[in-house]
Design an enzyme around this catalytic site. Sequence first.
Site, PDB file in Angstrom:
ATOM      1  N   ALA A   1      32.709  55.227  37.996  1.00 47.73           N
ATOM      2  CA  ALA A   1      33.056  55.698  36.655  1.00 47.73           C
ATOM      3  C   ALA A   1      34.067  54.747  36.018  1.00 47.73           C
ATOM      4  O   ALA A   1      34.834  54.079  36.724  1.00 47.73           O
ATOM      5  CB  ALA A   1      33.640  57.095  36.748  1.00 47.73           C
TER       6      ALA A   1
ATOM      7  N   GLY B   1      31.452  56.533  41.683  1.00 45.84           N
ATOM      8  CA  GLY B   1      30.271  57.020  40.976  1.00 45.84           C
ATOM      9  C   GLY B   1      29.062  56.112  41.186  1.00 45.84           C
ATOM     10  O   GLY B   1      27.918  56.577  41.152  1.00 45.84           O
TER      11      GLY B   1
ATOM     12  N   GLU C   1      27.599  57.245  44.251  1.00 49.40           N
ATOM     13  CA  GLU C   1      27.019  58.581  44.036  1.00 49.40           C
ATOM     14  C   GLU C   1      25.650  58.473  43.365  1.00 49.40           C
ATOM     15  O   GLU C   1      24.728  59.231  43.665  1.00 49.40           O
ATOM     16  CB  GLU C   1      27.987  59.439  43.212  1.00 49.40           C
TER      17      GLU C   1
ATOM     18  N   GLU D   1      37.664  56.994  45.229  1.00 51.25           N
ATOM     19  CA  GLU D   1      38.335  57.864  44.250  1.00 51.25           C
ATOM     20  C   GLU D   1      39.702  58.316  44.730  1.00 51.25           C
ATOM     21  O   GLU D   1      40.649  58.425  43.946  1.00 51.25           O
ATOM     22  CB  GLU D   1      37.461  59.089  43.954  1.00 51.25           C
TER      23      GLU D   1
HETATM   24  C1  HSC Z   1      34.731  57.420  40.016  1.00 53.39           C
HETATM   25  O1  HSC Z   1      33.776  56.707  40.181  1.00 53.39           O
HETATM   26  C2  HSC Z   1      34.653  58.897  39.911  1.00 53.39           C
HETATM   27  C3  HSC Z   1      33.294  59.410  40.239  1.00 53.39           C
HETATM   28  O2  HSC Z   1      33.339  60.163  41.414  1.00 53.39           O
HETATM   29  C4  HSC Z   1      32.702  60.188  39.124  1.00 53.39           C
HETATM   30  C5  HSC Z   1      33.522  61.345  38.664  1.00 53.39           C
HETATM   31  C6  HSC Z   1      32.784  62.259  37.787  1.00 53.39           C
HETATM   32  C7  HSC Z   1      33.692  63.270  37.113  1.00 53.39           C
HETATM   33  C8  HSC Z   1      33.077  64.580  36.906  1.00 53.39           C
HETATM   34  C9  HSC Z   1      34.027  65.564  36.377  1.00 53.39           C
HETATM   35  C10 HSC Z   1      33.568  66.969  36.626  1.00 53.39           C
HETATM   36  N1  HSC Z   1      36.538  51.215  35.717  1.00 53.39           N
HETATM   37  O3  HSC Z   1      39.708  44.465  40.586  1.00 53.39           O
HETATM   38  P1  HSC Z   1      39.197  43.367  39.732  1.00 53.39           P
HETATM   39  C11 HSC Z   1      38.055  46.340  36.000  1.00 53.39           C
HETATM   40  S1  HSC Z   1      36.276  56.769  39.828  1.00 53.39           S
HETATM   41  C12 HSC Z   1      37.051  50.421  34.766  1.00 53.39           C
HETATM   42  O4  HSC Z   1      40.154  42.453  39.126  1.00 53.39           O
HETATM   43  P2  HSC Z   1      37.825  42.353  42.050  1.00 53.39           P
HETATM   44  C13 HSC Z   1      39.429  45.898  36.440  1.00 53.39           C
HETATM   45  O5  HSC Z   1      40.423  46.649  35.786  1.00 53.39           O
HETATM   46  C14 HSC Z   1      36.036  55.037  40.095  1.00 53.39           C
HETATM   47  N2  HSC Z   1      37.437  49.148  35.000  1.00 53.39           N
HETATM   48  O6  HSC Z   1      38.077  42.520  40.501  1.00 53.39           O
HETATM   49  C15 HSC Z   1      39.426  44.420  36.023  1.00 53.39           C
HETATM   50  O7  HSC Z   1      39.659  44.332  34.647  1.00 53.39           O
HETATM   51  P3  HSC Z   1      41.121  43.959  34.071  1.00 53.39           P
HETATM   52  C16 HSC Z   1      35.922  54.715  41.519  1.00 53.39           C
HETATM   53  C17 HSC Z   1      37.277  48.687  36.228  1.00 53.39           C
HETATM   54  O8  HSC Z   1      36.619  41.509  42.171  1.00 53.39           O
HETATM   55  C18 HSC Z   1      37.977  44.024  36.258  1.00 53.39           C
HETATM   56  O9  HSC Z   1      37.220  45.243  36.299  1.00 53.39           O
HETATM   57  N3  HSC Z   1      35.861  53.305  41.688  1.00 53.39           N
HETATM   58  C19 HSC Z   1      36.751  49.467  37.271  1.00 53.39           C
HETATM   59  O10 HSC Z   1      39.086  41.958  42.750  1.00 53.39           O
HETATM   60  C20 HSC Z   1      37.747  43.284  37.545  1.00 53.39           C
HETATM   61  O11 HSC Z   1      38.314  44.047  38.602  1.00 53.39           O
HETATM   62  C21 HSC Z   1      36.929  52.556  42.016  1.00 53.39           C
HETATM   63  O12 HSC Z   1      37.995  53.059  42.241  1.00 53.39           O
HETATM   64  C22 HSC Z   1      36.352  50.788  36.969  1.00 53.39           C
HETATM   65  N4  HSC Z   1      35.808  51.597  37.898  1.00 53.39           N
HETATM   66  O13 HSC Z   1      37.490  43.827  42.585  1.00 53.39           O
HETATM   67  C23 HSC Z   1      36.693  51.059  42.098  1.00 53.39           C
HETATM   68  N5  HSC Z   1      36.724  48.729  38.409  1.00 53.39           N
HETATM   69  O14 HSC Z   1      41.507  42.699  34.759  1.00 53.39           O
HETATM   70  C24 HSC Z   1      37.822  50.331  41.463  1.00 53.39           C
HETATM   71  C25 HSC Z   1      37.224  47.516  38.082  1.00 53.39           C
HETATM   72  O15 HSC Z   1      40.899  43.851  32.628  1.00 53.39           O
HETATM   73  N6  HSC Z   1      37.598  48.923  41.414  1.00 53.39           N
HETATM   74  N7  HSC Z   1      37.548  47.485  36.766  1.00 53.39           N
HETATM   75  O16 HSC Z   1      42.033  45.089  34.430  1.00 53.39           O
HETATM   76  C26 HSC Z   1      37.809  48.089  42.465  1.00 53.39           C
HETATM   77  O17 HSC Z   1      38.106  48.497  43.571  1.00 53.39           O
HETATM   78  C27 HSC Z   1      37.730  46.612  42.214  1.00 53.39           C
HETATM   79  O18 HSC Z   1      37.918  46.398  40.842  1.00 53.39           O
HETATM   80  C28 HSC Z   1      36.382  45.951  42.622  1.00 53.39           C
HETATM   81  C29 HSC Z   1      36.358  44.497  42.133  1.00 53.39           C
HETATM   82  C30 HSC Z   1      36.275  45.981  44.151  1.00 53.39           C
HETATM   83  C31 HSC Z   1      35.225  46.677  42.019  1.00 53.39           C
END
Ligand code: HSC
Length: 725
Positions: free
Chosen positions: A60, A100, A103, A123
Amino acid sequence: MAQYARGSTVAVIRLCNPPVNALSRAVLQALEDGLKKADADPSVKAVMICGENGKFSAGADIRGFSSPERSGGALGPIVSLIESSEKPVVAAIEGVALGGGLEVALGCHYRIAHMKARMGLPEVTIGLLPGAEGTQRLPRLIGVPAALEMITTGKHIPATEALKLGLVDEIVEENTIEAAIRLANKVIGQPLGPRRLSLKPVPKLPNMEAFLDKALVKVKKQAWGCLAPELCFQAVRAATERPFAEGVRRERELFQVLLSSGQAQALQYAFFAERAVRRWATPSGASWSSAAPQPVRKAAVIGLGTMGRGIVTCLVKANIPLVALEQDLENLNKGRKAVMVLLEREAMKMEGGAQTLDFHNPARLQFTVDFDQLRDVDLVIEAVFENMALKKEIFHKLSKICKPGALLCTNTSALNIDEIASATNHPQQVIGTHFFSPAHVMRLLEIIYGRHTSPTAIATAMQLAKALKKVGVVVGNCFGFVGNRMMFPYIQQAVFLLEEGSRPEAVDQVLEDFGFKIGPFRMSDLAGLDVGWRSRKDQGLTGPSLPAGTPARQRHGQRYSPLPDLLCEQGRFGQKTGRGWYQYEKAGGRTATPDPWLLNFLSQYRDTHGIKTRFIDQEEILERCLFSLINEGFAILAEGIASGPEHLDVIYINGYGWPKHRGGPMFYASTVGLPRVLAKLQKYSEAHPDVPGLRPSAFLKKLVAVGNPPLKEWMSYLSQQSSKL
Ligand code: HSC
Ligand code: NAD
């Protein structure tokens, strides 16, 4: 967005939202449209979902959680829509499938992954739980123990492990997309019921209850006050107790609890802060966007004591050929042995072991006492005793011996970078690279530029941080830089609280309950009280250079506590001597117990100095320690030593054990409310007018006066003139 394309029989839906294909509202809408289109098209017999640019999806859109129109809400129903498709859906996982993103893949009937892909439900690390039915599907696919581990820790797992767990059906070495289309064609017409995870039972364990009870104890222990791991656990437990649809309802309820907890905001702030500090800038206009790093093909470390050993280990792990230098053969041998022990331990943790690290090869790691061996290195890190004269002597030597372009780094904890640089002919090449103990473990690298440090030098140090898998934070030069400078008033308050009536264990408990892994007194015993004592002697605050007649509890007209000096005079250096603020089972022991001797000593000390013992409550302990630290943070920002509050927060989370779910000290101040922080500092300052650390900083006052703006606007209230640099 998600692009839809139709092959002969397989429709391809490609998630595209660079850089990581986060599932924004628009992506989800396009994904839903694509699924419906594929469903409606009779010539489509199967669907393949993949991501643009070799990445499936990082989940997400995290920024969406703080917007009023939350992006993730639609995801659960879309995952269900995928699963209920009458046409087989195959996920082609390249790069990452996280949160997500995973998922979505779990909703698919088949999953195929590239062998370099990583998967996870991280998450929990941003204060949430998998909220798109992941807590209910994953245990059904890979069983409760493995699912619980993934969901409560947020660990990313490699494709090879995912295959072993049954999380993916197949892994491929190349062309994942083609392999997925082949698989999609192959499974056309096969029954989908057994592939729908929501219809599967959660695999039973003979002792599920006992297993869960034990797992809960572990999860709580590792959570340190962070809510998300326990709620992740509860969601998985629901999967073991309820039918799928009810489990999903429970998952949603728990998700909402976390979303509104405040901790999720703090952790998401910390996520973006860590990325924001990579875009460094200095007041003179140098910045990440224009400065290019120079390559580091070979490096050197001088001094193989506590810090040097860890630094050598980091560099070897990063595959940088290295020369390690000591002052004499005795210290060299001691240092070499210690380095080898560390490297052996690290090698055991790595796949391929010692061969991968190759540290027995003298071309990769050479030990010497001869400075001449440093002629061809691109970068030197000095980690000798904290003594200005010694550091200057070493830098003078380096300046003569090393090639002119070599970067000269010092690991000093507090000393003036400009003064060290003045001993060289290349002050533009001199920079502070402040590692934290243990250097091969702690993620922070505080990078300190001096007056003459070149942008290339800063860019190279930042590049080094990345190569060492550390978080580099660029800051200006002042005594203690950012981290230690903010730590001084915190420690000072902790000691003053003892003088006034508290006990080490009471102060530590309050700060550990707040979320620090270790309170200030336990920390001080661990680091060694002698370190600060030596520094205070060098500063003329204690010891033989203290002018006769100096009042015991005053220095330069300000309150001073001689308590730590008195302990050192008694040989109480902390863990290393078995006695410090606590007592230990033996010298070098680690179990701290309150020491009756200290209580007695404190009481005598108060009598000697006419201090009336008073009861100090938890609120006062917490506020005086934390608000004085935060107050120093505002002064640092006002002086232009750091370019934003995020820098201070990243430093504290990664170098000082600040609880991440509280977002760092400056973020915490913003959640407490600056008017309250100011009012409390004013109150304590009135009670202790001789303590400058409690006197509210002008910048804090200004922010309150302009109406307590949100943290991201703070820096805009600093006028050019008020910035020192
Ligand atoms: C989720 O998925 C919740 C779900 O369960 C759904 C929920 C549903 C709700 C229902 C309600 C009832 N979003 O780290 P980097 C940006 S929660 C937005 O430098 P790397 C990052 O900020 C999500 N932006 O690269 C950066 O931009 P900036 C769970 C995101 O190669 C750029 O991308 N997922 C983003 O070292 C590059 O990132 C996570 O927690 C995101 N999801 O690592 C994954 N992910 O420089 C979080 C990245 O402008 N991400 N960005 O700030 C990571 O762990 C790392 O970024 C990667 C890449 C391993 C993907
Ligand atoms: P240490 O006393 O454990 O080790 C210093 C080493 O430097 C010794 O092995 C000594 O033999 C060697 N040395 C002294 N003079 C030398 C010379 N002329 N040539 C080569 N080697 C020489 O010290 P440490 O704790 O590792 O600290 C090193 C530096 O790192 C200091 O500047 C300190 O302030 C800083 N630092 C320490 C910590 C910490 O927690 N210990 C944390 C961050 C920064």
